[in-house]
Design a protein around this motif. Structure first.
Motif, PDB file in Angstrom:
ATOM      1  N   ARG A   1       0.598  -1.276  -0.208  1.00  0.00           N
ATOM      2  CA  ARG A   1      -0.197  -0.282   0.153  1.00  0.00           C
ATOM      3  C   ARG A   1       0.798   1.412   0.414  1.00  0.00           C
ATOM      4  O   ARG A   1       0.488   1.688  -0.984  1.00  0.00           O
ATOM      5  CB  ARG A   1      -0.571   0.008   1.255  1.00  0.00           C
ATOM      6  CG  ARG A   1      -1.725   1.349   1.471  1.00  0.00           C
ATOM      7  CD  ARG A   1      -2.654   0.777   2.498  1.00  0.00           C
ATOM      8  NE  ARG A   1      -2.119   0.618   3.713  1.00  0.00           N
ATOM      9  CZ  ARG A   1      -1.094   2.232   4.556  1.00  0.00           C
ATOM     10  NH1 ARG A   1      -0.849   3.390   3.798  1.00  0.00           N
ATOM     11  NH2 ARG A   1      -0.726   1.813   5.954  1.00  0.00           N
ATOM     12  N   LYS A   2       1.866   1.450   0.893  1.00  0.00           N
ATOM     13  CA  LYS A   2       2.753   2.423   1.354  1.00  0.00           C
ATOM     14  C   LYS A   2       3.598   2.623   0.088  1.00  0.00           C
ATOM     15  O   LYS A   2       3.570   3.963  -0.777  1.00  0.00           O
ATOM     16  CB  LYS A   2       3.103   1.963   2.415  1.00  0.00           C
ATOM     17  CG  LYS A   2       3.090   2.385   3.503  1.00  0.00           C
ATOM     18  CD  LYS A   2       3.635   2.008   4.909  1.00  0.00           C
ATOM     19  CE  LYS A   2       3.166   1.995   5.768  1.00  0.00           C
ATOM     20  NZ  LYS A   2       3.768   1.470   7.131  1.00  0.00           N
TER      21      LYS A   2
ATOM     22  N   GLN B   1      -7.506   5.022   4.183  1.00  0.00           N
ATOM     23  CA  GLN B   1      -8.577   4.669   3.839  1.00  0.00           C
ATOM     24  C   GLN B   1      -8.799   5.167   2.233  1.00  0.00           C
ATOM     25  O   GLN B   1      -9.630   4.113   1.597  1.00  0.00           O
ATOM     26  CB  GLN B   1      -9.176   6.473   4.261  1.00  0.00           C
ATOM     27  CG  GLN B   1     -10.274   7.112   3.720  1.00  0.00           C
ATOM     28  CD  GLN B   1     -11.172   5.947   4.479  1.00  0.00           C
ATOM     29  OE1 GLN B   1     -11.515   6.175   6.192  1.00  0.00           O
ATOM     30  NE2 GLN B   1     -12.191   5.738   3.863  1.00  0.00           N
ATOM     31  N   GLU B   2      -8.311   5.155   1.556  1.00  0.00           N
ATOM     32  CA  GLU B   2      -8.127   5.288   0.225  1.00  0.00           C
ATOM     33  C   GLU B   2      -8.264   4.031  -0.627  1.00  0.00           C
ATOM     34  O   GLU B   2      -8.743   3.803  -1.494  1.00  0.00           O
ATOM     35  CB  GLU B   2      -6.689   5.800  -1.054  1.00  0.00           C
ATOM     36  CG  GLU B   2      -7.057   7.162  -0.707  1.00  0.00           C
ATOM     37  CD  GLU B   2      -5.754   7.774  -1.278  1.00  0.00           C
ATOM     38  OE1 GLU B   2      -5.378   8.505  -2.074  1.00  0.00           O
ATOM     39  OE2 GLU B   2      -4.369   7.372  -1.325  1.00  0.00           O
TER      40      GLU B   2
ATOM     41  N   THR C   1     -14.249  -1.847   4.386  1.00  0.00           N
ATOM     42  CA  THR C   1     -13.750  -0.208   5.440  1.00  0.00           C
ATOM     43  C   THR C   1     -12.654  -0.362   6.145  1.00  0.00           C
ATOM     44  O   THR C   1     -11.655  -1.500   5.973  1.00  0.00           O
ATOM     45  CB  THR C   1     -15.109  -0.404   7.524  1.00  0.00           C
ATOM     46  OG1 THR C   1     -14.108  -1.440   7.799  1.00  0.00           O
ATOM     47  CG2 THR C   1     -16.767  -0.741   6.974  1.00  0.00           C
ATOM     48  N   ARG C   2     -12.372   0.965   6.564  1.00  0.00           N
ATOM     49  CA  ARG C   2     -10.455   1.594   6.929  1.00  0.00           C
ATOM     50  C   ARG C   2     -10.550   0.479   8.483  1.00  0.00           C
ATOM     51  O   ARG C   2      -9.641  -0.071   8.386  1.00  0.00           O
ATOM     52  CB  ARG C   2     -10.561   2.883   7.131  1.00  0.00           C
ATOM     53  CG  ARG C   2      -8.826   3.249   7.625  1.00  0.00           C
ATOM     54  CD  ARG C   2      -8.767   4.073   8.311  1.00  0.00           C
ATOM     55  NE  ARG C   2      -7.663   4.649   8.743  1.00  0.00           N
ATOM     56  CZ  ARG C   2      -7.314   3.936   9.514  1.00  0.00           C
ATOM     57  NH1 ARG C   2      -8.448   4.187  10.674  1.00  0.00           N
ATOM     58  NH2 ARG C   2      -6.278   5.383  10.512  1.00  0.00           N
TER      59      ARG C   2
ATOM     60  N   ALA D   1      -9.929  -8.031  -2.310  1.00  0.00           N
ATOM     61  CA  ALA D   1     -10.543  -6.897  -2.566  1.00  0.00           C
ATOM     62  C   ALA D   1      -8.932  -6.405  -2.574  1.00  0.00           C
ATOM     63  O   ALA D   1      -9.048  -5.541  -2.923  1.00  0.00           O
ATOM     64  CB  ALA D   1     -11.996  -6.958  -1.303  1.00  0.00           C
ATOM     65  N   VAL D   2      -8.627  -6.498  -1.047  1.00  0.00           N
ATOM     66  CA  VAL D   2      -6.876  -5.424  -1.220  1.00  0.00           C
ATOM     67  C   VAL D   2      -6.251  -6.330  -2.030  1.00  0.00           C
ATOM     68  O   VAL D   2      -5.315  -5.800  -2.574  1.00  0.00           O
ATOM     69  CB  VAL D   2      -7.132  -5.796   0.130  1.00  0.00           C
ATOM     70  CG1 VAL D   2      -5.733  -5.373   0.767  1.00  0.00           C
ATOM     71  CG2 VAL D   2      -7.931  -4.872   1.457  1.00  0.00           C
ATOM     72  N   ALA D   3      -6.126  -7.383  -2.004  1.00  0.00           N
ATOM     73  CA  ALA D   3      -4.686  -7.911  -2.995  1.00  0.00           C
ATOM     74  C   ALA D   3      -5.183  -7.562  -4.471  1.00  0.00           C
ATOM     75  O   ALA D   3      -4.621  -7.156  -4.942  1.00  0.00           O
ATOM     76  CB  ALA D   3      -4.588  -9.529  -3.155  1.00  0.00           C
ATOM     77  N   ARG D   4      -6.623  -7.666  -4.779  1.00  0.00           N
ATOM     78  CA  ARG D   4      -6.892  -7.405  -6.351  1.00  0.00           C
ATOM     79  C   ARG D   4      -7.098  -5.832  -6.265  1.00  0.00           C
ATOM     80  O   ARG D   4      -6.205  -5.026  -7.315  1.00  0.00           O
ATOM     81  CB  ARG D   4      -8.271  -7.287  -6.745  1.00  0.00           C
ATOM     82  CG  ARG D   4      -8.575  -6.517  -7.830  1.00  0.00           C
ATOM     83  CD  ARG D   4     -10.235  -6.604  -8.158  1.00  0.00           C
ATOM     84  NE  ARG D   4     -10.850  -6.255  -7.109  1.00  0.00           N
ATOM     85  CZ  ARG D   4     -11.381  -4.659  -6.492  1.00  0.00           C
ATOM     86  NH1 ARG D   4     -10.546  -4.381  -7.428  1.00  0.00           N
ATOM     87  NH2 ARG D   4     -12.256  -4.693  -5.465  1.00  0.00           N
ATOM     88  N   VAL D   5      -6.653  -4.656  -5.861  1.00  0.00           N
ATOM     89  CA  VAL D   5      -6.926  -3.270  -5.806  1.00  0.00           C
ATOM     90  C   VAL D   5      -5.299  -3.185  -5.899  1.00  0.00           C
ATOM     91  O   VAL D   5      -4.673  -2.333  -6.908  1.00  0.00           O
ATOM     92  CB  VAL D   5      -7.453  -2.294  -4.155  1.00  0.00           C
ATOM     93  CG1 VAL D   5      -6.280  -0.356  -5.184  1.00  0.00           C
ATOM     94  CG2 VAL D   5      -8.898  -2.021  -4.409  1.00  0.00           C
ATOM     95  N   LEU D   6      -4.452  -4.007  -5.235  1.00  0.00           N
ATOM     96  CA  LEU D   6      -2.875  -3.694  -4.697  1.00  0.00           C
ATOM     97  C   LEU D   6      -2.313  -4.508  -6.496  1.00  0.00           C
ATOM     98  O   LEU D   6      -1.084  -4.518  -6.360  1.00  0.00           O
ATOM     99  CB  LEU D   6      -2.705  -4.107  -3.356  1.00  0.00           C
ATOM    100  CG  LEU D   6      -2.745  -3.722  -2.351  1.00  0.00           C
ATOM    101  CD1 LEU D   6      -1.945  -4.567  -0.777  1.00  0.00           C
ATOM    102  CD2 LEU D   6      -1.969  -2.117  -2.513  1.00  0.00           C
ATOM    103  N   GLY D   7      -2.690  -5.303  -6.846  1.00  0.00           N
ATOM    104  CA  GLY D   7      -2.367  -5.919  -8.141  1.00  0.00           C
ATOM    105  C   GLY D   7      -1.751  -7.583  -8.058  1.00  0.00           C
ATOM    106  O   GLY D   7      -1.143  -7.174  -9.176  1.00  0.00           O
TER     107      GLY D   7
END
Length: 97
Positions: free
Chosen positions: A23-24, A31-32, A40-41, A61-67
């Motif tokens: 993420r960083k 939040q983004e 949720t955060r 879902a998080v892994a999808r956004v992070l690629g």
């Protein structure tokens, strides 16, 4: 609720640290990332902290956004290991005893 083994707790903490680092690196706030993943955060905070409570759906879902959701799903493919390939015929069984 069952208490996770020490190994599972270590793996959760490592996975959480990897999520936070990814993420960083992508310059996203918690939040983004949470908004993009549709969670949720607070759920993201728990994932990054290595807590075992959030649902698998949230992790994916998080892994999808992070690629890297594809890599995460592929890592669970039993045919990627020598043992899995040697015993692939067992996957066709209807019931394991």
């Amino acid at each position: 609720m069952r208490v996770a083994s020490p190994r599972t707790r270590r793996d959760l903490a490592t996975l959480g640290a990897h999520l936070a680092a990814a993420r960083k690196i992508q310059d996203l706030t918690q939040q983004e990332l949470a908004e993009r993943a549709g969670i949720t955060r607070g759920t993201l905070v728990r994932l990054e902290a290595g807590e075992g409570g959030p649902r698998l759906e949230a992790l994916l879902a998080v892994a999808r956004v992070l690629g890297f959701s594809g890599a995460l799903v592929d890592a669970a493919d039993p045919l990627r290991t020598e043992f899995g390939r040697l015993h692939a015929g067992r996957a066709d069984r209807k019931r394991v005893r």
